[in-house]
Every structure is written in structure tokens, then in C-alpha cells.
Design an enzyme around this catalytic site. Structure first.
Site, PDB file in Angstrom:
ATOM      1  N   GLU A   1       0.971  -1.149   0.069  1.00 38.66           N
ATOM      2  CA  GLU A   1       0.018  -0.232  -0.082  1.00 38.66           C
ATOM      3  C   GLU A   1       0.709   1.228   0.008  1.00 38.66           C
ATOM      4  O   GLU A   1       0.555   2.249  -0.637  1.00 38.66           O
ATOM      5  CB  GLU A   1      -0.917   0.200   1.388  1.00 38.66           C
ATOM      6  CG  GLU A   1      -2.061  -1.278   1.054  1.00 38.66           C
ATOM      7  CD  GLU A   1      -2.842  -0.895  -0.137  1.00 38.66           C
ATOM      8  OE1 GLU A   1      -2.983   0.189  -0.601  1.00 38.66           O
ATOM      9  OE2 GLU A   1      -3.534  -1.897  -0.278  1.00 38.66           O
TER      10      GLU A   1
ATOM     11  N   TYR B   1      -5.502   6.605   4.813  1.00 39.54           N
ATOM     12  CA  TYR B   1      -5.850   5.471   3.751  1.00 39.54           C
ATOM     13  C   TYR B   1      -5.192   4.130   3.958  1.00 39.54           C
ATOM     14  O   TYR B   1      -5.709   3.089   4.106  1.00 39.54           O
ATOM     15  CB  TYR B   1      -5.485   5.995   2.269  1.00 39.54           C
ATOM     16  CG  TYR B   1      -5.390   4.955   1.547  1.00 39.54           C
ATOM     17  CD1 TYR B   1      -6.445   4.454   0.980  1.00 39.54           C
ATOM     18  CD2 TYR B   1      -4.137   4.337   1.108  1.00 39.54           C
ATOM     19  CE1 TYR B   1      -6.439   3.405  -0.069  1.00 39.54           C
ATOM     20  CE2 TYR B   1      -4.225   3.142   0.295  1.00 39.54           C
ATOM     21  CZ  TYR B   1      -5.305   2.597  -0.410  1.00 39.54           C
ATOM     22  OH  TYR B   1      -5.075   1.731  -1.122  1.00 39.54           O
TER      23      TYR B   1
ATOM     24  N   ASP C   1      -9.304   5.602  -1.621  1.00 32.99           N
ATOM     25  CA  ASP C   1      -8.014   6.238  -2.405  1.00 32.99           C
ATOM     26  C   ASP C   1      -8.793   6.826  -3.588  1.00 32.99           C
ATOM     27  O   ASP C   1      -9.999   7.055  -3.861  1.00 32.99           O
ATOM     28  CB  ASP C   1      -6.997   5.067  -2.812  1.00 32.99           C
ATOM     29  CG  ASP C   1      -7.687   4.049  -3.867  1.00 32.99           C
ATOM     30  OD1 ASP C   1      -8.637   4.213  -4.119  1.00 32.99           O
ATOM     31  OD2 ASP C   1      -6.857   3.101  -4.302  1.00 32.99           O
TER      32      ASP C   1
END
Ligand code: SF4
Length: 350
Positions: free
Chosen positions: A43, A125, A143
Site C-alpha cells: 500500500e 488510507y 483512495d
């Protein structure tokens, strides 16, 4: 929406079961969750590059540092060099800080979004993504891809960035209590492969019956954005000093742009002046062209000057190092300086 949020999330999960992308950091749909370390690492990488570009970095990182403990014990310079080309070098520093914080608490990532947010460098996030994908918490992951899908599904016409709150509320209404990790990844996949920025493929979309933008025939008009301000133009100069098949490289200050990275010597980049700060050596310099490099918040025109003198005595090992030109690709130069080096080598006939 014509159908309920529940049926939209179930439709999306059924689509994901059939079409999930196979990615090295993922578990297949419905399988036990993947290692939080791999989810977190992927990520962080995906925040600044595409899936295709992130995969080789991810493979190299996990081959070299297979656990969060291994990464925590890595040499800072090795990690910065391995990160070279991914940009946003502050993220590489945060990556190390986070790995060390996790290792200090016994090597286990905390299992909730709230606790994950307390780790260094873990933004909203990433914390939500790790909580949902690795720990099955019903965290809402938003996102840019998810933002686009949700803005279209609900035809949210409040322009970004102001419209983000409405998008988040709508995304939360979709997030199911069961399989939240698969749901988050399904939204990412839908945004990446079907609900594309330009030319969304609505006829292939599992959510087309529930999509307000599709019903309006205006899918590509969402999300609505306010006009971007013009990116400031910055100028700077880098210096190429070569001796017997080696080039002089410096280490940038730990704080600031490209902090801690190996680099060519350069001046303070600035929006004012002509970009000609003090050269690292007195004597003869010749122009070797320039390049334009676009960062997120500004565009830099970097002029390159090549030293043609022979008095190198004032270069101190405390300030830099001679690096072999035939191993320049191992120096971990950030993209800006790798491009400047190519310019110099083309100009000096190497
Ligand atoms: Fe996106 Fe079209 Fe699907 Fe709506 S129907 S979510 S606009 S791909």
C-alpha cells in the site's frame, strides 16, 4: 441508487470472486488474509506508483527483507537505494521508522485502524487498507480509484476536494461488515480495470444497474474537480565532476526534498534567480544542457554543468565520495539525478 447499498456490495463481491487481479501481496478472494507486512508495504508503494511499476519493487523488497523485523534491521542507505525510482523519499524514511516501531512492539502490527494510525507515516488510507485487508476490520478504504467509483455510483456533484466528505460517507454506507478486505480490494480493482478515469467500461460493470452517473449518461463527468492551480516553476543547477572513470556524489541533507539520498552536488533550487548558486569547485565549467523534472508541487528545470578543470584538491571525503561510473546504477540516485547523470554521460561521450 436504484438498488440498496447491501446489494451493491454483494454484486461487487461476486464480481471480485470471479475477476480479482492476482497480485503478489494478495490472498485470493475468500482465503485467509495476507501478512500485514506485505499489505502495508504494497500500500505504501502503491500510493506513488502503478501496480505494474510497484510489483518489481515489492518482489525485490520482500526477497531482501522478508519480514518487518528484517526491514527494521536494514541499513538506511540500502533501503533508500532500493526505493530509488519510486519517488517521495520521505515515504522510504517513514517506512523504516514504521518497521522499527512495529519491531519495538514485538514485531506485530496492531490489528485496528485506530492503532495503526499511531504508527509513524501511516495515514488514514493506509491504516484503513491494512485494517480491512489484513485484519478484516470493516474500515472504509478511500483512495483516488475508490473516490472515482463512489462519486459516480452516487453522482456526487460537489467538486473535489470539498466533495471528499460526501464521498466518504457514501463509501461507508457501501462497506459490508463481512469480507471488508475483499470489498476494499474489489473497489480498487473496479476503479483500476472497469471504472477508469477516461472511458469507463460501464457495459462490463457489475454495478451499472445501481450507478447514478451511468443512469444519467454522464459517467466520465465524475468526480467533479475544481481547477488546479498552476504548478510553480523552480530552477536549479547540478554539477558533474568526473575523474578517472568516477563521478563525485554527495549525500543530500536528511531533511528536505530527496533527503538522505545520494545525488550530484546541486544548488538550492529556487523560484527566483537564474539557478546558478555557488559551484563546489573554482575553475572551468561548461554547460551540458538542462532537463525538466515535475514533482507533485512544482516543476524543476535543472541545468547541468560539467567541470573541465583539474584542481580537485578541495573536495573533501567528509562532503562526498567518488563513485565508479560503471556502477552508477547501484548508487540509488533518485530519478532526477539519474536523468542528470544520463545527460552528462551523453554530453561527455561515455
Ligand atoms: Fe463506473 Fe460505469 Fe460502473 Fe458506474 S457503471 S461504477 S461509472 S464503470
Amino acid at each position: 441508487m436504484a438498488a440498496s447499498a447491501h446489494s451493491a456490495s454483494q454484486l461487487l463481491l461476486a464480481w471480485y470472486d470471479a475477476y480479482a487481479r492476482v497480485l503478489p501481496w494478495r490472498s485470493p478472494p475468500g482465503a485467509p488474509p495476507p501478512d500485514p507486512y506485505r499489505v502495508w508495504l504494497s500500500e505504501v508503494m502503491l500510493q506513488q506508483t502503478t501496480v505494474a511499476a510497484a510489483i518489481p519493487y515489492f518482489e525485490r523488497f520482500t526477497a531482501r527483507w522478508p519480514t518487518v523485523g528484517a526491514l527494521a534491521g536494514a541499513n538506511d542507505g540500502d533501503v533508500m537505494a532500493a526505493w530509488a525510482g519510486l519517488g517521495y523519499y520521505a515515504r522510504a524514511r517513514n517506512l523504516l521508522a514504521c518497521a522499527r516501531a512495529v519491531t519495538a512492539r514485538g514485531g506485530q502490527f496492531p490489528g485496528t485502524e485506530r492503532e495503526l494510525r499511531e504508527l509513524p507515516g501511516l495515514g488514514a488510507y493506509t491504516a484503513a487498507a491494512v485494517a480491512a485487508i489484513a485484519f478484516g476490520e470493516a474500515a472504509t478504504v478511500v483512495d483516488a480509484n475508490v473516490e472515482r467509483v463512489v462519486a459516480r455510483l452516487f453522482a456526487i456533484d460537489e467538486p473535489l476536494p470539498g466533495g471528499r466528505a460526501a464521498i466518504r460517507r457514501s463509501a461507508e454506507s457501501l462497506t459490508p461488515p463481512d469480507r471488508p478486505g475483499d470489498f476494499a480490494q474489489a473497489m480498487m480493482d473496479l476503479g483500476a480495470t472497469i471504472c477508469a478515469t477516461r472511458n469507463p467500461r460501464c457495459l462490463l460493470c457489475p454495478l451499472s444497474d445501481t450507478c447514478a452517473a451511468f443512469a444519467e449518461g454522464r459517467a466520465a463527468d465524475y468526480p467533479v474537480k475544481t481547477a488546479k492551480p498552476v504548478r510553480p516553476q523552480i530552477v536549479g543547477t547540478a554539477w558533474w565532476i568526473e575523474r578517472e572513470g568516477q563521478v563525485w556524489l554527495v549525500r543530500r541533507p536528511a531533511k528536505g526534498m530527496l533527503g538522505g539520498m545520494r545525488a550530484l552536488p546541486s544548488d538550492e533550487w529556487s523560484a527566483r534567480g537564474n539557478g546558478e548558486g555557488a559551484a563546489p569547485l573554482n575553475g572551468q565549467w561548461r554547460d551540458c544542457g538542462s532537463l525538466v523534472h515535475v514533482f507533485t508541487h512544482f516543476s524543476l528545470t535543472l541545468s547541468l554543468r560539467v567541470y573541465s578543470g583539474s584542481d580537485l584538491a578541495s573536495l573533501s571525503p567528509a562532503d562526498g565520495e567518488w563513485w565508479p561510473l560503471d556502477r552508477l546504477d547501484e548508487a540509488g540516485l533518485p530519478t532526477l539525478f539519474a536523468r542528470a547523470a544520463q545527460l552528462a554521460l551523453a554530453g561527455t561521450g561515455e
